[in-house]
Structures are given as C-alpha cells and as structure tokens.
Design a protein around this motif. Sequence first.
Motif, short mmCIF file in Angstrom:
data_model
loop_
_atom_site.label_atom_id
_atom_site.label_comp_id
_atom_site.label_asym_id
_atom_site.label_seq_id
_atom_site.Cartn_x
_atom_site.Cartn_y
_atom_site.Cartn_z
N ALA A 19 -54.98 -4.63 14.51
CA ALA A 19 -53.57 -4.25 14.42
C ALA A 19 -52.80 -4.85 15.59
O ALA A 19 -51.68 -5.32 15.44
CB ALA A 19 -53.44 -2.72 14.42
N ALA A 23 -49.56 -7.35 15.51
CA ALA A 23 -48.30 -7.02 16.16
C ALA A 23 -47.85 -8.14 17.08
O ALA A 23 -46.68 -8.47 17.14
CB ALA A 23 -48.44 -5.71 16.94
N THR A 26 -45.33 -10.90 16.15
CA THR A 26 -43.93 -10.64 15.88
C THR A 26 -43.17 -10.12 17.10
O THR A 26 -41.97 -9.99 17.06
CB THR A 26 -43.79 -9.59 14.75
OG1 THR A 26 -44.60 -8.48 15.10
CG2 THR A 26 -44.22 -10.15 13.43
N SER A 28 -41.44 -9.95 20.80
CA SER A 28 -40.77 -10.91 21.67
C SER A 28 -41.59 -11.10 22.94
O SER A 28 -42.44 -10.29 23.29
CB SER A 28 -39.38 -10.39 22.02
OG SER A 28 -39.49 -9.27 22.85
N ALA A 30 -40.92 -10.69 26.00
CA ALA A 30 -40.81 -9.64 27.01
C ALA A 30 -41.83 -8.52 26.80
O ALA A 30 -42.26 -7.90 27.76
CB ALA A 30 -39.40 -9.06 27.00
N ASP A 31 -42.20 -8.27 25.54
CA ASP A 31 -43.10 -7.16 25.26
C ASP A 31 -44.54 -7.59 25.07
O ASP A 31 -45.41 -6.78 24.79
CB ASP A 31 -42.70 -6.46 23.95
CG ASP A 31 -41.27 -6.08 23.98
OD1 ASP A 31 -40.86 -5.57 25.03
OD2 ASP A 31 -40.59 -6.31 22.97
N GLN A 33 -46.89 -8.72 26.88
CA GLN A 33 -48.00 -8.57 27.82
C GLN A 33 -49.05 -7.67 27.18
O GLN A 33 -48.74 -6.72 26.48
CB GLN A 33 -47.52 -8.00 29.15
CG GLN A 33 -46.64 -6.78 29.02
CD GLN A 33 -46.17 -6.28 30.37
OE1 GLN A 33 -46.93 -5.75 31.13
NE2 GLN A 33 -44.91 -6.46 30.69
N LYS B 133 -42.93 0.32 17.08
CA LYS B 133 -43.83 -0.83 17.03
C LYS B 133 -43.00 -2.05 16.59
O LYS B 133 -42.82 -2.28 15.39
CB LYS B 133 -44.95 -0.54 16.02
CG LYS B 133 -46.07 -1.54 16.04
CD LYS B 133 -47.19 -1.08 15.12
CE LYS B 133 -48.23 -2.16 15.00
NZ LYS B 133 -49.24 -1.85 13.99
N PRO B 134 -42.48 -2.77 17.58
CA PRO B 134 -41.54 -3.87 17.27
C PRO B 134 -42.11 -4.83 16.22
O PRO B 134 -43.28 -5.21 16.28
CB PRO B 134 -41.38 -4.56 18.63
CG PRO B 134 -41.63 -3.48 19.63
CD PRO B 134 -42.69 -2.61 19.02
N GLY B 135 -41.27 -5.18 15.26
CA GLY B 135 -41.67 -6.13 14.24
C GLY B 135 -42.33 -5.50 13.02
O GLY B 135 -42.62 -6.19 12.05
N THR B 200 -33.67 -5.59 18.90
CA THR B 200 -34.66 -5.06 19.84
C THR B 200 -34.49 -3.55 20.01
O THR B 200 -34.21 -3.06 21.10
CB THR B 200 -34.53 -5.75 21.22
OG1 THR B 200 -33.15 -5.68 21.63
CG2 THR B 200 -34.98 -7.20 21.18
N GLN B 202 -36.56 -1.34 20.31
CA GLN B 202 -37.52 -0.69 21.21
C GLN B 202 -36.90 -0.36 22.56
O GLN B 202 -37.42 0.45 23.30
CB GLN B 202 -38.79 -1.56 21.39
CG GLN B 202 -38.61 -2.87 22.12
CD GLN B 202 -38.25 -4.04 21.20
OE1 GLN B 202 -37.56 -3.86 20.19
NE2 GLN B 202 -38.69 -5.23 21.56
N PHE B 203 -35.77 -1.01 22.88
CA PHE B 203 -35.07 -0.71 24.14
C PHE B 203 -33.91 0.24 23.87
O PHE B 203 -32.92 -0.12 23.23
CB PHE B 203 -34.56 -2.00 24.80
CG PHE B 203 -35.66 -2.99 25.11
CD1 PHE B 203 -36.67 -2.66 26.00
CD2 PHE B 203 -35.70 -4.24 24.48
CE1 PHE B 203 -37.69 -3.55 26.28
CE2 PHE B 203 -36.72 -5.13 24.76
CZ PHE B 203 -37.72 -4.80 25.65
#
Lengths: 211, 321
Positions: A19, A23, A26, A28, A30-31, A33, B133-135, B200, B202-203
């Motif tokens: 999973a 993820a 998709t 960006s 910035a996220d 890491q 959960k972005p995306g 975005t 998530q922010f």
Amino acid sequence: MSGSNEMEISRRGLLVGSAATAALTTVSVADSQAAPLQPQPATMKVTMKVNGQRRSLDVDTRTTLLDALREHLKLTGSKKGCDHGQCGACTVMVGGTRINSCLSLAVMHEGDEITTIEGLGTPEKLHPMQAAFVKHDGYQCGYCTPGQICSAVAVLGEIKAGVPSHAMADVTARPQATNDEMRERMSGNICRCGAYSNILEAMTEVAGVDA
Amino acid sequence: MKPFTYERAKTPAEAAAIVAGRPGAKFIAGGTNLLDLMKLEIETPTHLVDVQDLKLDRIEATREGGLRIGANVTNTALASDDRVRRDYAVLTKAIVAGASGQLRNKASTAGNILQRTRCPYFYDPNQPCNKRKPGSGCAAIGGYSRQLAVIGSSDACIATFPGDMAVALRVLDATVETVNPQGGTRSISMADFHRLPGNTPQFDNTLQRGELLTSVTLPKPIGGQHFYNKVRDRASYAYALVSVAAVIQPDGTGRVAVGGVAHKPWRVEAAEAAMPQGSRAVATRLMAGAKPTADNAFKVPLVERTLGAVMHDAGMKRTAA
C-alpha cells in the motif's frame, strides 16, 4: 506465539508495504519522505496522587489515564463507554477539574491529583451527590453513573466558580444552578437509559443544599 | 494505537527542534483530538513531545490594548476570563457553543485552532480520503455530504474546518504567533492561517513542519454587540451545520464570519459593506461561488437566515437601548 500468528503478521506487513508503494506514486515531493519506522512499545514510570494516595506505575506510553485507573490500579468505577470522549462515562477530576480520562495519556499526568468515583464517597459514607442520585433514581443500568456523578459534582463547582456556558444569554453575568444551565453543562454525559430528568433532580437538591 | 515514545519539552524552541528533527514526531497539548485520531490510527506519531511545561498558559494584556493568549490556555480558562467576556464576548460565546464541559477543560487554545476535520470519510480508514492519504481520492464527493463544505472546496476535498473558536478569532482579526526550530518567530493573521484544500488537502494550515504555535493575539477591543449563533442537529454538543460569528456596531455596520461551510472560517470583508442593506445582501456576496452538493445545498440559505436572525436581534437590542 503460534506459527499461524506469525504468518498473519508477515502477511499484514506485506500488505502494508505494498500500500505504501502505491501511495508513493501519487504523493507530492514534500510528503514523499519515507514513512518513519514505528518504535517498539515503550514503557515509562508515572506517579500520580489518586484519591489521596500516591501511586507509581510502569505503563506503556499508549496507556490512557482511564486504562491506568481501571487496569493498573483496579479502580473500575470509571467506565469505558465510547473511548473517544463522546459519552462521558470515563469522567474523572484532575486537580479538581473534570476531564474525559479516555482522551488523556497516563504519562501526561505525572504529579497530578486524580479523583475518581471511588474517591468521592464510600458505600458507608456516600458523597451528597451519590446519596441524591440514589434518592432520586438518577440511573437505571448504572453504567454511566460514576461519570455522571463526577461530572455533576464538578458542574456545581463550575457554576459556583462562574464558568460561563452556552445557556447564558449574557456571558458577563454570574451563572445560576438552573435547570437550563445544568442540562447544558451535563451534555457531555450520555445516559442511554434516559435518566436525565432524575439526574437533574438530584443535582438540584445538592445545589440547593450547597447554596 | 501504534507504539510511540514520549517526552516533555522545556522550551518552545526545544519542542520545535525535536519535532522538526524527528520524522513522525508530533506535539501534544490537551490531546483531546490527537488521541481520538491515534486510537483510530488516522494519526500514527512515533514520538510525542508534550508541551504542557512550556508556560504558555497565561492571558496577558498587550501594549496595543489587546490580549495575548498562551497556546496552552484551556478553552474553559479562555472563555471564563473576565476581559474576554467583557470585550470579546463573541469568543466566549463561540467556545461555550463547542464540545462538552469535559473537553473544554482539557482542550488547548492552539489545539482548538489545529483540530482536524470531522468529515466521516477522513475518519474511516477504509475509505479513500485525500486529506488522510494524499492521492487516494475523495469518498465524500458523491457520498454522504450533509455536514460538509459548500464553498472554497475542490475536486480533491470537501471537508470543513469543524471548530467554533477559530470562527470568532477570524471575526476579531486575531493573529497567531509561532516559533520555528531555529528559535525564530512569526505572526500569521487568522485570515491566512487556515487554507483552502486545493490539490493538497493534507495541509490544513500554513504551519511548517516543527513550527510550534505559541500564542494568539487579539487586537484592542472594537466594541459593538457580539453574537455567535450556531445551528446544529441537537441543542448541545454537536458540530455546526452553520454558525455565524458577528460583531455589529450601533450604526449597523459590522463584521461577519461563518463556520461549518468551508475548509476554514469563512469571511469575505467586502461583503460586510452591505450590512446596512440587510442579511440577504451580505449573504449573497459572502456565499458567491458556493458549490454545494445535493445533500448540503440547504446550508447556503441557512447562512442567510442565521445571519438574518443575528441582525434582527442586533436591531431589536439597538431599538430597546
């Protein structure tokens, strides 16, 4: 641990892993890491004064104040209803202030003074609010009752201290222990048996005695 | 809950540096929102930095004639402060309209501003949610959206900011002060603090990683009649369908912010010029561009009617005075 359990864990780990891969495609930059590794369960020591007695505990950091009281100190008067702060069955007083003990970590209460239903009164010497709940039938099944009583005692204290509420038309005024005030202030304690009107009668009696 | 380690920071800059330097670390203050989310594993911090020892629990007068509210001041303490009750009644009214007595006793000022949405799809880990959960998609769009946003939403997210207190802070032109991991500070106006979801979601806000909210400052009092009218499905302890925070002056001018309709407290200063023309004129400008769903289309006229009730009460009180 049995073999089948180990298999289940590794299968779950595999699913989590895939999973995360999905993820990443998709998310960006910035996220993206890598997800931080979850540590092993950690244990800490915490010392609290519970119902007047100094108690030291070694707890998993995840232990809520409610679970510390119930599972570690065997003070099972405080109840677990929703475990999300919605029902009020876990209400206790910390430093004289009522809170939901399910939404607080035990380790956050180092040095705090906790009062539970067991600290308010005993079967031989009831707290006036406990006696009033008995007299006015302020319960049916009794599950929410310890939280209701802790909350009711604290509500009368909050009214005396002048804490404002949504029931006040003028928030600069001093609140009074009216039905509307007490109903509003008790809205964080749910009673599925519907003993609300009797709880209110018990509170009214105690408020009158105190006044 | 997932396992985590825990420590108490001694200074705001130290707290910020710890969180910035450790992936998965988070601040914890009252914990009433974070622990709720951790139990559902929507939040899975690996390390918690408790900020209760940072001495951010005072309300002080500022040189400009306003008040500086420490980030750890509880909702109850803030609502109970005599200066707030007298000069910023909209703030007391908004706070006591939210949550329960037990929660307000524990919840902090910063935590209230930083609380996360109560969108049911954000709260359900089995559903796609771009905020959680972005995306992954948005199950709320086309789903059960009665509580959700009608304006400022995007194709990625229709969640609302759920709080009451921040709506009052927005109408009072409050600013938020922060400290960063290097010890630097900055102020952010409430207008710019929460953001719209865009791509975005998530922010929730404009804070940087590790940046710690230390205080909220109210400008000097502006007088007027203060209102916080909250419309909800039960009389107490429920989130707003629509809420209106307003400060109305003796000449009929005023300020309005609306809760329960967007990803942030919703205020359009230009709409306030229409106050003397009545609630319809204001609401039309305030809610221009609204894109409600079939489930929540009722919120658009409800904003106008709630504002109308507030303006009616203000007028009645002016006539009586």
